[in-house]
Scaffold this active site. Structure first.
Site, PDB file in Angstrom:
ATOM      1  N   ASP A  82       0.866  -1.188   0.000  1.00 59.49           N
ATOM      2  CA  ASP A  82       0.000   0.000   0.000  1.00 59.49           C
ATOM      3  C   ASP A  82       0.898   1.232   0.000  1.00 59.49           C
ATOM      4  O   ASP A  82       2.137   1.130   0.025  1.00 59.49           O
ATOM      5  CB  ASP A  82      -0.947  -0.007   1.218  1.00 59.49           C
ATOM      6  CG  ASP A  82      -2.282   0.691   0.918  1.00 59.49           C
ATOM      7  OD1 ASP A  82      -2.250   1.897   0.575  1.00 59.49           O
ATOM      8  OD2 ASP A  82      -3.341   0.055   1.021  1.00 59.49           O
ATOM      9  N   HIS A 121     -12.873  -0.776  -8.078  1.00 61.75           N
ATOM     10  CA  HIS A 121     -14.048   0.115  -8.169  1.00 61.75           C
ATOM     11  C   HIS A 121     -13.706   1.565  -7.812  1.00 61.75           C
ATOM     12  O   HIS A 121     -14.499   2.459  -8.022  1.00 61.75           O
ATOM     13  CB  HIS A 121     -15.239  -0.429  -7.341  1.00 61.75           C
ATOM     14  CG  HIS A 121     -15.113  -0.288  -5.849  1.00 61.75           C
ATOM     15  ND1 HIS A 121     -16.174  -0.489  -5.000  1.00 61.75           N
ATOM     16  CD2 HIS A 121     -14.048   0.014  -5.057  1.00 61.75           C
ATOM     17  CE1 HIS A 121     -15.784  -0.294  -3.754  1.00 61.75           C
ATOM     18  NE2 HIS A 121     -14.502  -0.004  -3.759  1.00 61.75           N
TER      19      HIS A 121
HETATM   20  C1  LIG Z   1     -10.951   0.935  -0.642  1.00 64.74           C
HETATM   21  S1  LIG Z   1      -9.394   0.704   0.142  1.00 64.74           S
HETATM   22  C2  LIG Z   1      -9.299  -1.067   0.213  1.00 64.74           C
HETATM   23  C3  LIG Z   1      -8.393  -1.553   1.314  1.00 64.74           C
HETATM   24  C4  LIG Z   1      -8.336  -3.088   1.458  1.00 64.74           C
HETATM   25  N1  LIG Z   1      -8.006  -3.744   0.197  1.00 64.74           N
HETATM   26  C5  LIG Z   1      -9.645  -3.617   1.999  1.00 64.74           C
HETATM   27  O1  LIG Z   1     -10.493  -4.024   1.200  1.00 64.74           O
HETATM   28  O2  LIG Z   1      -9.822  -3.586   3.219  1.00 64.74           O
HETATM   29  C6  LIG Z   1      -8.249   1.103  -1.165  1.00 64.74           C
HETATM   30  C7  LIG Z   1      -6.789   0.996  -0.770  1.00 64.74           C
HETATM   31  O3  LIG Z   1      -5.975   1.350  -1.908  1.00 64.74           O
HETATM   32  C8  LIG Z   1      -4.844   2.053  -1.443  1.00 64.74           C
HETATM   33  N2  LIG Z   1      -4.252   2.835  -2.540  1.00 64.74           N
HETATM   34  C9  LIG Z   1      -4.762   3.950  -3.129  1.00 64.74           C
HETATM   35  N3  LIG Z   1      -3.925   4.380  -4.096  1.00 64.74           N
HETATM   36  C10 LIG Z   1      -2.865   3.520  -4.110  1.00 64.74           C
HETATM   37  C11 LIG Z   1      -1.660   3.445  -4.885  1.00 64.74           C
HETATM   38  N4  LIG Z   1      -1.415   4.347  -5.841  1.00 64.74           N
HETATM   39  N5  LIG Z   1      -0.781   2.439  -4.631  1.00 64.74           N
HETATM   40  C12 LIG Z   1      -1.043   1.525  -3.645  1.00 64.74           C
HETATM   41  N6  LIG Z   1      -2.170   1.542  -2.889  1.00 64.74           N
HETATM   42  C13 LIG Z   1      -3.070   2.531  -3.116  1.00 64.74           C
HETATM   43  C14 LIG Z   1      -5.416   2.910  -0.317  1.00 64.74           C
HETATM   44  O4  LIG Z   1      -4.429   3.408   0.559  1.00 64.74           O
HETATM   45  C15 LIG Z   1      -6.380   1.931   0.354  1.00 64.74           C
HETATM   46  O5  LIG Z   1      -5.771   1.210   1.382  1.00 64.74           O
END
Ligand SMILES: C[S@@+](CC[C@H](N)C(=O)[O-])C[C@H]1O[C@@H](n2cnc3c(N)ncnc32)[C@H](O)[C@@H]1O
Length: 223
Positions: A82, A121
């Site tokens: 992440d 999404h």
């Molecule tokens: C909706 S959350 C889902 C978290 C986890 N997968 C869950 O379902 O509990 C989206 C995740 O994508 C991460 N994220 C957003 N942009 C990112 C990037 N460019 N590279 C890596 N992670 C990213 C956010 O920090 C967040 O933790």
């Protein structure tokens, strides 16, 4: 994007980096959801992990899902990937899960399987294609002799599975679609939209919708 328009042009993720209270409440709520989904996955979908020796949970937040998988499959190498300000709190020794801090748009480390739980999404089709192409590379050919890997997606398939004939679940899917659009310029996708994305990202092995988890589904895409 409506969210950015109301926050001086900042994306949801940029805004959250500057707001520790919002960050905590968002990741706590995602973690609570992961406890629920991980329970079903490791109890009822164990075949998804057959032959998987390594897994990267991309956008894995505070590592709840990766830790639950590592505990159920102790021989599997699990990594939570992440943004640097998010992963900082996962304790490697206690959890058995490695941390990988970075930006998924700069590449994804190789593994037998990549997990994307409620990630795609959040993004429009163009960004999803970038993510999926990177995932396909990450799970392709780590070991020539083994069968190729897979990308495991947990997200909604609009109008599919448990949702059929269930008005409340349909409404939940459409509410999420609106929320994803307003917050991220993202969307919930139906099966045809998923199929087009997989094809455009070069997944020549096809895909399988493994099962329905309420309004969400578990999909495997094969490189
Ligand atoms: C909706 S959350 C889902 C978290 C986890 N997968 C869950 O379902 O509990 C989206 C995740 O994508 C991460 N994220 C957003 N942009 C990112 C990037 N460019 N590279 C890596 N992670 C990213 C956010 O920090 C967040 O933790």
């Amino acid at each position: 994007v409506p969210f950015a328009a109301g926050h001086g042009g900042a994306s949801f993720w940029e805004r959250m980096e500057k707001d520790p209270a919002q960050k905590k409440s968002f990741h706590d709520s995602m973690a609570a959801d992961s406890v629920l989904v991980a329970g079903v996955m490791v109890a009822e979908c164990r075949e998804v992990f057959d032959g998987v020796e390594s897994l990267v949970d991309v956008g894995g937040g505070n590592g709840t899902m990766a830790v639950a998988i590592a505990r159920s499959f102790p021989k599997m190498e699990c990594t939570v990937f992440d943004l640097p300000y998010v992963v900082a709190n996962v304790k490697e020794e206690e959890s058995g899960v490695e941390n990988f801090r970075g930006n998924m748009f700069d590449g994804i480390p190789p593994a037998d399987a990549v997990l994307l739980k409620t990630i795609l999404h959040d993004w429009d089709d163009e960004k999803c294609l970038e993510i999926l192409k990177s995932c396909r590379e990450a799970v392709s050919g780590r070991d020539e002799k083994k069968k190729k890997g897979k990308v495991i997606i947990i997200d909604m398939v609009v109008g599919n599975g448990d949702v059929v004939g269930n008005r409340e679940m349909y409404q939940a899917q459409f509410s999420f679609d609106l929320l994803m659009f307003a917050t991220f310029n993202g969307k919930e996708r139906d099966e045809e939209e998923w199929r087009s994305l997989f094809l455009a990202a070069g997944f020549s092995g096809g895909y399988k919708i493994i099962r329905s988890l309420g309004p969400r589904s578990l999909i495997e895409a094969y490189p």
